[in-house]
Design an enzyme around this catalytic site. Structure first.
Site, PDB file in Angstrom:
ATOM      1  N   ILE A 120      22.410 -10.598  94.153  1.00 37.24           N
ATOM      2  CA  ILE A 120      21.972 -11.665  95.053  1.00 37.24           C
ATOM      3  C   ILE A 120      21.584 -11.031  96.386  1.00 37.24           C
ATOM      4  CG2 ILE A 120      22.798 -13.650  96.390  1.00 37.24           C
ATOM      5  CD1 ILE A 120      24.383 -14.482  93.900  1.00 37.24           C
ATOM      6  N   GLU A 153       7.917 -14.007  78.876  1.00 37.12           N
ATOM      7  CA  GLU A 153       8.144 -13.402  80.199  1.00 37.12           C
ATOM      8  C   GLU A 153       7.129 -12.275  80.415  1.00 37.12           C
ATOM      9  OE1 GLU A 153      12.119 -12.422  81.404  1.00 37.12           O
ATOM     10  OE2 GLU A 153      13.033 -13.856  80.040  1.00 37.12           O
ATOM     11  N   HIS A 203      12.848 -15.666  86.167  1.00 38.04           N
ATOM     12  CA  HIS A 203      14.154 -16.242  85.824  1.00 38.04           C
ATOM     13  C   HIS A 203      14.053 -16.870  84.432  1.00 38.04           C
ATOM     14  CE1 HIS A 203      18.116 -17.857  86.589  1.00 38.04           C
ATOM     15  NE2 HIS A 203      17.691 -19.020  86.144  1.00 38.04           N
ATOM     16  N   MET A 212      19.768  -7.917  89.226  1.00 43.49           N
ATOM     17  CA  MET A 212      20.908  -8.834  89.106  1.00 43.49           C
ATOM     18  C   MET A 212      21.833  -8.815  90.323  1.00 43.49           C
ATOM     19  SD  MET A 212      19.920 -10.152  86.318  1.00 43.49           S
ATOM     20  CE  MET A 212      21.222 -11.164  85.642  1.00 43.49           C
TER      21      MET A 212
HETATM   22  C1  GAR Z   1      14.976 -11.037  81.753  1.00 39.48           C
HETATM   23  O1  GAR Z   1      15.185 -11.948  80.723  1.00 39.48           O
HETATM   24  C2  GAR Z   1      14.879 -11.748  83.086  1.00 39.48           C
HETATM   25  O2  GAR Z   1      14.282 -13.006  83.012  1.00 39.48           O
HETATM   26  C3  GAR Z   1      16.343 -11.872  83.446  1.00 39.48           C
HETATM   27  O3  GAR Z   1      16.928 -10.656  83.057  1.00 39.48           O
HETATM   28  C4  GAR Z   1      16.194 -10.129  81.949  1.00 39.48           C
HETATM   29  C5  GAR Z   1      15.813  -8.705  82.279  1.00 39.48           C
HETATM   30  O4  GAR Z   1      15.271  -8.062  81.176  1.00 39.48           O
HETATM   31  N1  GAR Z   1      16.512 -12.107  84.849  1.00 39.48           N
HETATM   32  C6  GAR Z   1      17.526 -12.800  85.359  1.00 39.48           C
HETATM   33  O5  GAR Z   1      18.417 -13.277  84.689  1.00 39.48           O
HETATM   34  C7  GAR Z   1      17.490 -12.931  86.872  1.00 39.48           C
HETATM   35  N2  GAR Z   1      18.484 -13.834  87.314  1.00 39.48           N
HETATM   36  P1  GAR Z   1      14.403  -6.721  81.378  1.00 39.48           P
HETATM   37  O6  GAR Z   1      15.284  -5.739  82.171  1.00 39.48           O
HETATM   38  O7  GAR Z   1      14.171  -6.230  79.978  1.00 39.48           O
HETATM   39  O8  GAR Z   1      13.142  -7.078  82.095  1.00 39.48           O
END
Ligand code: GAR
Length: 196
Positions: free
Chosen positions: A92, A174, A109, A90
């Protein structure tokens, strides 16, 4: 030759686990390190339990983005990655950092890009009255959430859905989509994948 994959996380790391668990047997890649910008990220312990080296580079201990990214680059370089996977990372990244890994960095994403770049994607899809939502794996370029799309999964939005409902419906996709794209990408195949 087997590709070395570094995975960058900020949180629980469920996508990282899905990626790591996919890189077995005949898979053309292996995880070489999991790096977090948050030393308290829950995914670090999960990576260690999978036998993957971990590192954390806490962005809060650097005065600016450039010095944070220099430390991040140094931490990554020790593990000689061929491919970088952002998995819930998270922060940039600057154009200078992205250029170091041009053509070998992926991101997942939680929206159907090009819709809803940035944060709060599910709430924005609901507010817009969309009929469907989903997730996208794309190559990372200097512009946020903007690189070539390598895979997408679409799910229907149901009446009364909350952002949490959408998140819970999309996350399992995902976990299927990202490993599927990484496998192809590791073989040099950028043909987009569509799920379901
Ligand atoms: C996921 O949903 C991913 O798509 C999102 O954060 C989450 C992480 O979950 N990513 C973003 O928002 C990137 N901008 P995780 O730590 O359980 O994989």
């Amino acid at each position: 030759m087997t590709k070395r994959v570094a995975i960058l996380i900020s949180g629980g790391g469920s996508n990282m686990v899905a990626l790591a668990q996919s890189m077995l047997g005949e898979h053309p890649a292996r995880p070489c390190v999991v790096v977090s910008n948050d030393p308290k990220a829950g995914g670090l312990a999960k990576a260690r339990s999978l036998g993957i080296p971990t590192a954390s580079v806490d962005h809060r201990s650097f005065p600016d983005r450039t010095s944070f990214e220099a430390a991040l680059s140094a931490s990554l370089a020790r593990h000689r990655p061929d491919i970088l996977c952002l998995a819930g990372f998270m922060r940039i990244l600057t154009a200078e950092f992205v250029a170091q890994y041009e053509g070998r960095m992926l991101n997942i994403h939680p929206s159907l890009l090009p819709k809803y770049k940035g944060l709060n994607t599910h709430a924005r899809a609901l507010a817009a009255g969309d009929a469907e939502a989903g997730c996208t794996v794309h190559e990372v370029t200097a512009a946020l959430d903007d690189g070539p799309i390598l895979g997408q999964a679409r799910v229907p939005i149901q009446p009364g859905d909350t952002p949490d409902d959408l998140s819970a419906r999309i996350l399992p996709y995902e976990h299927r989509l990202y490993p599927a794209v990484l496998r192809r990408y590791s073989d040099g195949d950028r043909t987009p994948i569509r799920l379901p």
